[in-house]
Scaffold this active site. Structure first.
Site, PDB file in Angstrom:
ATOM      1  N   ASP A 172      32.301  42.917  42.442  1.00 31.01           N
ATOM      2  CA  ASP A 172      31.877  42.147  41.267  1.00 31.01           C
ATOM      3  C   ASP A 172      30.389  42.317  40.971  1.00 31.01           C
ATOM      4  OD1 ASP A 172      32.414  40.386  39.133  1.00 31.01           O
ATOM      5  OD2 ASP A 172      31.786  38.653  40.293  1.00 31.01           O
TER       6      ASP A 172
ATOM      7  N   SER B  74      32.152  36.477  33.913  1.00 28.40           N
ATOM      8  CA  SER B  74      33.323  37.315  34.151  1.00 28.40           C
ATOM      9  C   SER B  74      34.567  36.582  33.671  1.00 28.40           C
ATOM     10  CB  SER B  74      33.453  37.630  35.646  1.00 28.40           C
ATOM     11  OG  SER B  74      32.312  38.303  36.118  1.00 28.40           O
TER      12      SER B  74
ATOM     13  N   GLN C 154      36.902  45.174  34.574  1.00 26.17           N
ATOM     14  CA  GLN C 154      36.569  43.778  34.304  1.00 26.17           C
ATOM     15  C   GLN C 154      36.143  43.605  32.853  1.00 26.17           C
ATOM     16  OE1 GLN C 154      32.797  41.382  35.557  1.00 26.17           O
ATOM     17  NE2 GLN C 154      34.266  41.107  37.222  1.00 26.17           N
TER      18      GLN C 154
END
Length: 292
Positions: A204, A228, A278
């Site tokens: 991430d 996110s 993502q």
């Protein structure tokens, strides 16, 4: 082993409360104001693994629903969706204050033989050519408000070395494609399951930032609200995260206050270890109208 590395390993060693019910530490990780996305991804994956004893995860898909509160633990409830001959599926719901903050679906696969092919690892200078995170941030210390300075400078468990890093406060518009090297030396000797969870945690990092690059934006300018929205990851090869890995990142689309980001993670032998994707919020901050 450093204290912060030990804390991360403890953070991922979640506590079992009941059958298919687990509790994870909410504090620690990359941020102190809210729970870092990789934190809940990794804990949720570990919760799923605690119910799958005989095979490794090959993919996960997750949604971030509410901001995580680092002042309290996170409860993880695992649903044993399917136990098949070759594939096992789990769904994990993360709960705080009685509400879902995150959910994840993960699939696990027994080892099988098949055809092999991958994209070639990019030709990028090795990690020894780039500054580590503390040295990279040192020139910006005076520009960070005293309120956030300790958080900006505190030690973190994952080593990151960005390739051709941008100025944090006056970035130029540039290509969405970017690279970084990362590792965690304390991962040496950890189990294959822990290696997966550590890489999921680190996956991430900087991913959402790719979509900011073509617009000349960073988080430090105060012009954009980011978060996110979802996260997907595919594991392709065994992981030893104590060695350096190259993260190749890009963002082929931004629009509608969202940015879509992708990543390829290679080990130092050039083997493609994992792939990520993502979508993130990219909402412009609106200036308050001057009082009449």
């Amino acid at each position: 082993m450093t204290d912060v590395a030990r804390q991360l390993l403890e953070l991922l060693d979640i506590e079992q409360l009941e059958i298919d019910l687990f509790r994870g530490i909410g504090s620690g990780g990359e941020t102190t104001t809210r729970i870092f996305g990789g934190h809940v991804i990794a804990q949720a994956l570990m919760a799923a693994y605690r119910t799958v004893p005989d095979r490794m995860c090959h993919s996960l898909h997750a949604y971030f629903i509410r901001p995580g509160d680092p002042s309290i633990p996170v409860i993880y409830q695992v649903d044993r969706a399917r136990d098949g001959g070759s594939f096992t599926t789990r769904r994990v719901v993360a709960i705080q204050h009685g509400k879902q903050i995150f959910n994840l679906s993960a699939s696990f696969h027994v080892p099988e033989d098949g055809w092999d092919y991958q994209h070639k690892m990019p030709d990028v200078k090795g990690p020894e050519h780039w500054l580590d995170r503390p040295d990279l941030r040192e020139p910006y210390i005076e520009k960070i408000s005293p309120k956030h300075r300790d958080d900006f400078l505190r030690e973190r468990p994952i080593e990151i070395r960005e390739v051709d890093p941008r100025d944090l406060f006056e970035p130029e518009k540039t290509s969405d494609k970017n690279y970084l090297w990362f590792r965690m030396e304390a991962a040496k000797g950890q189990s294959p399951i822990m290696q997966h969870c550590l890489l999921a945690y680190a996956s991430d990092m900087n991913l959402l930032g790719s979509s900011l690059r073509p617009h000349g934006l960073t988080w430090f300018q105060g012009q954009v609200m980011t978060a996110s929205l979802d996260h997907a990851m595919w594991f392709h090869a065994p992981i030893d995260f104590s060695d350096w890995h190259l993260y190749e990142l890009d963002a082929p689309f931004t629009g509608g206050a969202r940015g879509f980001n992708r990543g390829l993670i290679y080990n130092q032998n050039g083997q493609l270890a994992a792939t990520t994707a993502q979508e993130g919020l990219m909402r412009p901050y609106k200036k308050k109208e001057a009082a009449s």
